[in-house]
Motif scaffolding. Structure first.
Motif, PDB file in Angstrom:
ATOM      1  N   LEU A 188       0.733  -1.433  -0.129  1.00  0.00           N
ATOM      2  CA  LEU A 188       0.086   0.086  -0.359  1.00  0.00           C
ATOM      3  C   LEU A 188       0.708   1.432   0.158  1.00  0.00           C
ATOM      4  O   LEU A 188       0.631   2.200  -0.911  1.00  0.00           O
ATOM      5  N   VAL A 191       3.716   0.696  -3.292  1.00  0.00           N
ATOM      6  CA  VAL A 191       3.177   1.245  -3.927  1.00  0.00           C
ATOM      7  C   VAL A 191       1.659   1.723  -4.519  1.00  0.00           C
ATOM      8  O   VAL A 191       1.954   2.716  -5.946  1.00  0.00           O
ATOM      9  N   LEU A 192       0.943   1.799  -4.062  1.00  0.00           N
ATOM     10  CA  LEU A 192      -0.326   2.252  -4.433  1.00  0.00           C
ATOM     11  C   LEU A 192      -0.227   3.852  -3.858  1.00  0.00           C
ATOM     12  O   LEU A 192      -0.565   4.613  -4.264  1.00  0.00           O
ATOM     13  N   LEU A 195       1.162   5.852  -7.177  1.00  0.00           N
ATOM     14  CA  LEU A 195       0.468   5.266  -8.285  1.00  0.00           C
ATOM     15  C   LEU A 195      -0.677   6.722  -8.153  1.00  0.00           C
ATOM     16  O   LEU A 195      -1.045   7.226  -9.013  1.00  0.00           O
ATOM     17  N   LEU A 196      -1.174   6.901  -7.174  1.00  0.00           N
ATOM     18  CA  LEU A 196      -2.190   7.236  -6.685  1.00  0.00           C
ATOM     19  C   LEU A 196      -1.663   8.825  -6.778  1.00  0.00           C
ATOM     20  O   LEU A 196      -2.531   9.457  -7.291  1.00  0.00           O
TER      21      LEU A 196
END
Length: 578
Positions: A188, A191-192, A195-196
């Motif tokens: 989270l 990576v996430l 990306l956000l």
């Protein structure tokens, strides 16, 4: 052959891993070693914090267990481990800085050379759509940003990926549920979250870069023409325009900081939630007898250490956006009209060094008026030819075609028996010395500017060309002589003095051909006559092409060629000889 393709461009249009390894060829072991040291520092920090938590908790438990438990507790081994991890972290961080930044500097040198190799063949024709300040900014700032891709992007993401696997593996050795929670948290946060925030960062980086490029270009142009802006009282309006652009750029940078700070805060929240989840899972496992009580704080502190590798990733994502945009700007500057094509090395011109222009047609890009239309001209070795005609008819354009700065639309140009389209500008410079009308003197001494044309020139050679250029008395009148500083663009010299320095530069090269573009512009009549007489005497065996509109120069030439109606027409005969 075609110029080498972009070493960093991937098929998706961003800085690619495969292209990065192509650029890094020859220094890959340094880059790999830098990643290794970075991982070693992160692992040592993880081991230090986790082992410290186990040591403190174990010592507390042993102390609460009574005197016998305290004596049975071996504090030496974990204490030695703590010191070991602390020492490894210090050394690894130091070596990472040394090795990684050395590799980044080497990458920067390779990339700068690659960019220069792409820009050089384009000058001057291929760079006319770019302002000088913008081009310099791209060559300096953008190459630095792309070269920093290793330290600012590749290294943080590689470290996070490799160390994250190790961290999860270590946790799995103690408690699989805790390892799963850590893996989810790292995914989270690492990576996430990048990306956000990625699309917002891309947009803001693009806005800031565009405004910065505009400000740099406008500032360089204004400084170069400050006199004109002051005369027209336009300096203040220019300054106000920069302030407006700077405000937009500052706003974009402020929003970037906000986005990056928000991403870091989100990772901090994920860190806290993951640590709390691991604490709950570890406490339950301890209550069930699956873990020792000292291993609970060890796992919780391990979570905090593990997320140290995820915290820099939002900044790394921003650096990736900057590197990708910088690469696009470099590509657009170095190949604005498509791929650059360079010819294979051809045979060199040979004697006699005759110039043969046959049925050449040419017009400048975005212009409908032809400069030449089926024009033909022959100049034999040893001739002194004047090229005359009104301004703007294409007299100076012959130099651009001769050196390959522009290619004719049709026809051919041969020099010394060789088609000039097969030669580079560097090849032609070995045979033709040129004193252009828009010459440039660099900020240095008179000697520096002269030696730029012929670094190995002797004092006698310098004295000879200065005498021919009618500069000897002027140099002798200066307190510092040839060591006199000429200022930016030769501003400390008069127009006529600077022009004669450019003529001396061309003479110093000692080439078989000499092209003089308005060599007597700004000179009074006696000095003009003295300069031309000295030039003809000094270069009696040299082919001279003199581009001029001054009638006083013509008697010194063997013949005169007039440029009119996009063609070369005879304008005089041998009786023009002085």
């Amino acid at each position: 052959m075609t110029m080498p393709q972009n070493p960093l461009r991937s098929s998706h249009g961003v800085v690619g891993v495969r292209g990065f390894f192509r650029l890094a060829e020859g220094v890959r072991w340094r880059l790999a070693l830098g990643v290794g040291f970075a991982c070693a520092a992160a692992l040592a920090s993880f081991g230090l914090l986790a082992l410290s938590g186990w040591l403190l908790a174990g010592a507390a438990v042993a102390g609460l267990g009574g005197q016998a438990a305290a004596r049975a507790f071996n504090i030496m081994l974990p204490a030695t481990g703590v010191r070991f991890f602390a020492l490894v972290r210090i050394l690894a961080r130091y070596l990472e800085r040394v090795v990684a930044h050395d590799g980044a500097l080497r990458l920067g040198g390779r990339l700068r050379g690659w960019v220069y190799a792409r820009l050089a063949p384009l000058a001057p024709a291929g760079l006319t759509d770019l302002q000088g300040g913008d081009l310099l900014g791209r060559f300096v700032s953008d190459t630095d940003r792309v070269a920093a891709y290793y330290t600012d992007v590749a290294l943080p993401f590689c470290r996070a990926m490799l160390c994250g696997v190790v961290f999860v593996g270590v946790f799995a050795c103690f408690l699989r549920l805790a390892a799963f929670a850590l893996a989810v948290g790292l995914l989270l946060g690492g990576v996430l979250v990048p990306l956000l925030v990625g699309s917002a960062m891309d947009r803001l980086v693009r806005v800031a870069a565009q405004k910065q490029s505009h400000v740099q270009a406008e500032l360089a142009q204004t400084l170069q023409n400050m006199g004109e802006y002051l005369l027209w009282d336009a300096a203040r309006s220019r300054s106000e325009g920069w302030q407006t652009q700077q405000a937009v750029m500052d706003n974009a940078r402020w929003k970037l900081d906000v986005v990056e700070s928000a991403a870091r805060s989100l990772i901090s929240i994920i860190t806290f939630v993951t640590a709390l989840g691991v604490l709950i899972l570890a406490a339950s496992a301890c209550h069930a007898g699956q873990l020792h009580v000292a291993e609970v704080p060890m796992l919780v502190l391990g979570v905090l250490a593990a997320f140290d590798v995820a915290a820099p990733l939002p900044m790394a994502r921003q650096a990736a956006a900057e590197a990708g945009l910088a690469l696009m700007r470099l590509e657009s500057a170095s190949a604005p009209g498509g791929p650059v094509v360079m010819v294979e090395q051809a045979r060199q011109p040979h004697t006699p060094y005759d110039l043969e222009v046959q049925d050449v047609s040419f017009a400048y890009p975005k212009s409908i008026t032809p400069v030449f239309q089926n024009a033909s001209l022959t100049i034999r070795q040893g001739e002194h030819v004047a090229l005359v005609g009104p301004s703007g008819v294409g007299k100076s354009s012959l130099i651009n075609l001769l050196f390959g700065f522009y290619a004719p639309h049709s026809g051919s140009i041969r020099f010394g028996g060789v088609d000039v389209s097969t030669l580079r500008a560097e090849d032609m410079a070995a045979f033709i010395g040129v004193a252009t009308q828009d010459f440039h003197l660099f900020a240095g001494t008179l000697r520096d500017n002269l030696l730029l044309a012929a670094p190995q020139a002797t004092e006698q050679e310098l004295a000879d060309v200065l005498e021919t250029a009618q500069l000897t008395q002027f140099i002798q009148s200066l307190p510092d002589g040839l060591q006199t500083w000429v200022g930016n663009d030769g501003l400390r010299l008069s127009g006529g003095q600077a022009r004669r320095v450019a003529v001396a530069q061309a003479l110093l090269r000692g080439t078989p051909w000499l092209v003089l573009d308005e060599p007597t512009e700004g000179l009074d009549a006696p000095l003009e006559q003295a300069l031309m007489a000295a030039l003809v005497q000094h270069s009696a065996r040299t082919t001279i092409l003199c581009i001029t509109h001054r009638q006083a120069v013509l008697p010194f030439m063997h013949r005169v060629v007039r440029v009119e109606n996009a063609c070369f027409c005879p304008g005089g005969g041998s009786d023009m000889k002085h």
